[in-house]
Design a protein around this motif. Structure first.
Motif, short mmCIF file in Angstrom:
data_model
loop_
_atom_site.label_atom_id
_atom_site.label_comp_id
_atom_site.label_asym_id
_atom_site.label_seq_id
_atom_site.Cartn_x
_atom_site.Cartn_y
_atom_site.Cartn_z
N THR A 1 0.81 -1.22 0.00
CA THR A 1 0.00 0.00 0.00
C THR A 1 0.84 1.27 0.00
OG1 THR A 1 -0.13 -0.13 2.43
CG2 THR A 1 -1.91 -1.14 1.15
N GLY A 2 2.18 1.12 0.05
CA GLY A 2 3.04 2.30 0.00
C GLY A 2 3.20 2.98 1.32
N THR A 3 3.02 2.28 2.40
CA THR A 3 3.21 2.85 3.73
C THR A 3 4.27 2.03 4.45
OG1 THR A 3 1.48 1.47 4.67
CG2 THR A 3 0.83 3.62 3.84
N GLY A 4 4.66 2.49 5.62
CA GLY A 4 5.59 1.70 6.41
C GLY A 4 7.03 2.17 6.24
N GLU A 5 7.87 1.67 7.13
CA GLU A 5 9.26 2.13 7.22
C GLU A 5 10.04 1.87 5.94
OE1 GLU A 5 13.22 1.33 9.99
OE2 GLU A 5 11.25 0.53 10.55
N VAL A 6 9.86 0.73 5.36
CA VAL A 6 10.67 0.39 4.20
C VAL A 6 10.39 1.32 3.02
CG1 VAL A 6 9.07 -1.23 3.12
CG2 VAL A 6 11.52 -1.55 2.84
N ASN A 7 9.23 1.98 2.99
CA ASN A 7 8.90 2.87 1.90
C ASN A 7 9.52 4.25 2.06
OD1 ASN A 7 6.88 1.50 -0.01
ND2 ASN A 7 6.18 0.93 2.05
N ARG A 8 10.16 4.51 3.23
CA ARG A 8 10.79 5.82 3.43
C ARG A 8 11.98 6.00 2.49
NH1 ARG A 8 9.87 4.70 9.23
NH2 ARG A 8 7.93 5.71 9.77
N ALA A 9 12.54 4.88 2.05
CA ALA A 9 13.63 4.98 1.08
C ALA A 9 13.17 5.65 -0.20
CB ALA A 9 14.17 3.58 0.77
N MET A 10 11.90 5.52 -0.47
CA MET A 10 11.34 6.16 -1.66
C MET A 10 10.98 7.62 -1.40
SD MET A 10 11.49 3.69 -3.77
CE MET A 10 10.50 4.36 -5.11
N ASP A 11 10.88 8.00 -0.11
CA ASP A 11 10.47 9.35 0.21
C ASP A 11 11.47 10.38 -0.30
OD1 ASP A 11 8.24 8.38 1.37
OD2 ASP A 11 8.97 8.55 3.43
N GLY A 12 12.80 10.03 -0.27
CA GLY A 12 13.82 10.96 -0.77
C GLY A 12 13.56 11.31 -2.22
N LEU A 13 13.31 10.28 -3.04
CA LEU A 13 13.02 10.54 -4.45
C LEU A 13 11.74 11.33 -4.59
CD1 LEU A 13 13.94 7.18 -6.21
CD2 LEU A 13 15.10 9.38 -6.45
N ARG A 14 10.74 10.98 -3.77
CA ARG A 14 9.48 11.72 -3.87
C ARG A 14 9.69 13.19 -3.49
NH1 ARG A 14 7.58 6.85 -1.35
NH2 ARG A 14 6.45 5.55 -2.86
N ASN A 15 10.52 13.44 -2.43
CA ASN A 15 10.81 14.83 -2.02
C ASN A 15 11.58 15.57 -3.10
OD1 ASN A 15 9.51 14.48 0.39
ND2 ASN A 15 11.36 13.93 1.53
N LEU A 16 12.54 14.86 -3.70
CA LEU A 16 13.29 15.50 -4.79
C LEU A 16 12.38 15.83 -5.96
CD1 LEU A 16 16.64 13.49 -4.95
CD2 LEU A 16 16.35 15.90 -4.36
N ALA A 17 11.44 14.92 -6.21
CA ALA A 17 10.53 15.14 -7.33
C ALA A 17 9.64 16.36 -7.09
CB ALA A 17 9.67 13.92 -7.56
N ARG B 1 11.85 12.46 -10.76
CA ARG B 1 10.54 12.06 -11.25
C ARG B 1 10.65 10.90 -12.25
NH1 ARG B 1 8.01 18.19 -12.09
NH2 ARG B 1 7.54 18.54 -9.87
N ALA B 2 11.66 10.96 -13.09
CA ALA B 2 11.84 9.87 -14.05
C ALA B 2 12.17 8.56 -13.33
CB ALA B 2 12.95 10.24 -15.03
N GLU B 3 13.01 8.64 -12.29
CA GLU B 3 13.37 7.44 -11.55
C GLU B 3 12.17 6.87 -10.79
OE1 GLU B 3 15.94 4.43 -9.97
OE2 GLU B 3 15.85 5.69 -11.76
N LEU B 4 11.37 7.76 -10.22
CA LEU B 4 10.15 7.30 -9.55
C LEU B 4 9.21 6.61 -10.52
CD1 LEU B 4 9.22 10.21 -7.10
CD2 LEU B 4 9.73 7.84 -6.49
N ALA B 5 9.06 7.20 -11.68
CA ALA B 5 8.18 6.60 -12.69
C ALA B 5 8.69 5.22 -13.10
CB ALA B 5 8.07 7.52 -13.90
#
Length: 795
Positions: free
Chosen positions: A285-301, A461-465
């Motif tokens: 569902t995109g929640t939880g501690e392990v998904n914080r690694a993706m938060d950096g990319l989301r913040n950069l985006a 954004r490209a990496e997130l996509a």
């Protein structure tokens, strides 16, 4: 019988401490024909009739056949519907077996003999001389129903399977089909019809077929059904477990190929024996501690830089304030110092009064000076206030520049190509000096910052996509896995108890089968002891062994003191006798609704001594059952004729050209006693005084035998209970009372007086037994013959 078996199995299960209550409940539900998981009714049909109520007694009254097999024009075989032995005899080809097959087909819609023959043989079932009309009628006496007829009829040019079957209770309309009888299961479990072909077929078919046949007649198919039901229940309960296993295997193949931190975490969880399902759900569902690694990319985006308009406005304001301060020059500073000095002198004068000027030592600080100095101070203050405002604007602009620089974008860690340039641009932005020229530096470095941040934002954004394109399908699979895993976890205890129930039933089936077999095996040994005569083979334990393709019946035996397998040391005749010994106990089981046993050619392979033993065995069964035996072998009727005190009847079948079949009583119980009396009277070697002593007993036996047949036939036709008929007969001890049962209480006196020989015969049967017969023996014989004929006419 099912209830007995269920009780037997469940009693064993209850005593097994290894089974928990849940597993025991599964076993009981399976045995009762319910869904082992829910206990809901599973069977399409009701339990067998013998389980719902006491079995109704069924006797054969007779069979009428026309155009079927070896019988052409309509022929009827009358049978007495009550306990007793009937031997139907005649040479091969007279139509005996056609009567037997007719009964079998009418009741079961099949014939064992036809199943074992080529298809072409089974097709030749219509009589060649009389193929239409074609039909069968089996008359039955059923407790509580009266006389009932089961019929099978064929239209012209129809096949054997096209028979129109019907049932008709006397006084009611015909009912299509045989379902209303409810005999399908009893006919399987207590098969009352045994043929030579069937007995021989069981021996030729091998141990597995014999096993299946015994298992069926013992009602042990219930164990198979219960085991199969538990097997299906385990499969159904395990479906969530199998589904999550399939999902796990699919994820194990997919996750290692993803360059995503979430994939590694998901893989480590889904392969655990006890995974943390909540962690996997968070990944899905995109929640939880392990998904914080993706938060950096989301913040950069989503990172933003100061607005260009605001930056340019602040730069302009800083430059204007800076220019205003530069316009004041040094005079402003000198005027500020002079004003400061003047204000100090005014303060000194106010404090100390008039005095010499402490600076020049020439001028006088007096009231005149004070007025002039105060006026000068007021004018200078106004000018200096304007100068201060200009400097304050510069300080405010510098502060705002500082705030803008402090609000520089924060760049999370990310392995992107543009990150170094973006970080450098951010650091350069933060390092802008706030002194002269800050406005111009703001414009220049803001342009560089915007370009650098835009580049890293686009890359993020490209990496997130890219990651999401690969992850989203996996996330959906993980969500499905989570649901499947939770469903599997919910049934683990149920699966465990179902497997335990299934395992227990399979492991205990052999012991249960043999416990169920034991009383019938004991009966089989008793029957074999009667039949074996001079055989050296002594039957031992009869057990059912193995399962599936290795199942067999083990018939332990001893011959000349050595242990052996019975079938391996027996002759053909002995083996047939043994199979009879095995299957007769089920045919005459108390639970069976059929009070008749029909045997077709059972003595073909028996030697003479065993035929005599078989006749004695049949006579014993006939004491409580209606036994009908078809045989072309003259040895059996001869052996029956030699038996003393047996309620036996011999019917001869003859066949004339055109398949005309006739039946004729050769001997029935009453006729046998009359024949015995005739032999005594006709024998010149027997003195008359001895004849007078013997005749009353023979007369009584003949009259009572004829009366008994009439009584049983009347009761059977009325639908009354066979047990009640038997009890009523047994309760009457005197001959006249028993004749009254046949004639009827209201008619008895008139019936006796109507014909003089009836009264004379009854007197011989009653007082003559104690006093001896009066009158001439030949006259007594003639009176008896006519009286017996009169009684038979009442049937």
């Amino acid at each position: 019988m099912e209830k007995v078996l269920v009780d037997l199995v469940f009693e064993r299960a209850e005593k097994d401490e290894r089974l928990d209550d849940r597993a025991k409940g599964h076993i009981l539900s399976a045995l009762l024909g319910q869904d082992p998981r829910t206990g809901a009714e599973r069977r399409e049909s009701d339990p067998p009739a013998e389980e719902a109520a006491a079995p109704a007694s069924v006797f054969l009254c007779g069979v009428t056949v026309e155009g079927f097999r070896g019988i052409g024009p309509k022929a009827t075989l009358d049978l007495h519907p009550g306990p007793g032995l009937t031997i139907v005899t005649g040479s091969n080809g007279t139509g005996k077996s056609s009567f037997a097959e007719a009964v079998e087909f009418a009741l079961t819609e099949d014939s064992y003999r036809w199943r074992q023959r080529p298809k072409q043989w089974a097709e030749i079932w219509r009589n060649l001389h009389h193929d239409h009309p074609c039909g069968i009628r089996v008359a039955l006496a059923i407790d509580g129903a009266g006389k009932t007829v089961v019929g099978a009829e064929w239209e012209r040019d129809t096949g054997l399977p096209d028979a129109k079957l019907w049932v008709q209770v006397e006084g009611d309309k015909q009912v299509k089909g045989l379902d209303g009888l409810g005999w399908a299961t009893p006919l399987e479990n207590y098969r009352p019809i045994l043929t030579y072909e069937e007995l021989g077929g069981l021996l030729r078919a091998g141990p597995a077929k014999l096993y299946d046949a015994l298992e069926k007649v013992l009602g042990l198919g219930l164990l198979k059904e219960a085991a199969a039901s538990l097997h299906e229940a385990v499969k159904a309960a395990e479906e969530p477990v199998l589904r999550v296993r399939e999902r796990t295997n699919a994820l194990q193949a997919t996750l290692p190929g993803l360059d995503d931190a979430r994939a590694g975490k998901a893989l480590s969880e889904v392969t655990k024996r006890k995974p943390d399902v909540d962690v996997v759900a968070a990944l899905a569902t995109g929640t939880g501690e392990v998904n914080r690694a993706m938060d950096g990319l989301r913040n950069l985006a989503e990172v933003v830089v100061p607005d260009a308009g605001a930056v340019h406005a602040l730069a302009a304001e800083h430059e204007a304030a800076e220019k205003g301060v530069l316009g004041l020059g040094a005079a402003s500073e000198l005027a500020e110092r002079r004003l400061d000095l003047l204000e100090q002198a005014l303060g000194l004068h106010d404090a100390e009064g008039d005095q010499l000027c402490p600076v020049c030592r020439t001028g006088q600080l007096d009231q005149v000076w004070r007025e002039q100095a105060f006026a000068e101070s007021e004018g200078a203050s106004a000018a200096l206030r304007e100068d201060k405002q200009v400097r304050q604007r510069l300080r405010e602009a510098q502060r705002r520049v500082g705030d803008l620089l402090s609000a520089a974008p924060v760049l999370p860690e990310a392995d992107l190509p543009s990150m170094p340039a973006a970080r450098a641009a951010v650091e350069a932005w933060r390092a802008i000096p706030r002194d002269q020229g800050a406005g111009e530096r703001l414009r220049a470095r803001h342009t560089a910052l915007v370009a650098a941040v835009a580049a890293v934002r686009d890359e993020a954004r490209a990496e997130l996509a890219r990651l999401d394109d690969a992850w989203n399908p996996v996330a959906r699979e993980l969500a499905v896995w989570v649901e499947a895993r939770r469903a599997a976890d919910a049934v683990l205890e149920e699966v465990k108890s179902l497997k335990a129930a299934k395992k227990w039933l399979v492991e205990n089936a052999a012991e249960v089968r043999n416990a169920r077999l034991l009383p019938f095996a004991d009966q089989a040994r008793d029957i074999w002891r009667e039949l074996r005569e001079e055989s050296t083979v002594e039957l031992g334990a009869v057990t059912l062994e193995g399962s599936n393709n290795s199942r067999r019946v083990r018939l332990a035996a001893r011959t000349d003191g050595a242990g052996a397998e019975a079938l391996g040391v027996m002759s053909q005749g002995e083996m047939h006798a043994l199979v009879l010994a095995l299957f007769l106990p089920r045919a005459v089981a108390e639970q069976s609704p059929f009070r008749f046993v029909l045997l077709d050619d059972p003595v073909q392979a028996m030697d003479p001594s065993r035929v005599a033993a078989f006749a004695r065995l049949l006579a014993g069964i006939a004491a409580t059952r209606q036994v009908v035996v078809f045989s072309h072998d003259d040895r059996l009727p001869a052996a029956v004729r030699r038996l003393v005190g047996v309620n036996a009847r011999i019917v001869e079948i003859t066949r004339s050209p055109g398949s005309v079949v006739s039946t004729q009583d050769s001997s029935d119980p009453a006729e046998r006693y009359v024949s015995d009396l005739r032999a005594v009277v006709k024998d010149p070697r027997v003195p008359e005084e001895i004849q007078r002593e013997v005749l009353p007993s023979l007369c009584r036996a003949a009259v009572e035998a004829a009366s008994r047949e009439v009584h049983y036939a009347r009761v059977a036709g009325s639908g009354a209970s066979h047990g009640a008929a038997e009890a009523e007969w047994t309760a009457k001890q005197r001959t006249r009372e028993r004749v009254t049962l046949a004639v009827g209480t209201e008619k008895m006196t008139r019936w006796v007086k109507e014909k003089p020989w009836r009264d004379a015969t009854l007197k011989v049967c009653t007082s003559g037994v104690h006093k001896g017969a009066g009158g001439h023996p030949q006259s007594i014989l003639e009176d008896l013959e006519k009286t017996v004929d009169d009684l038979r006419a009442l049937a």
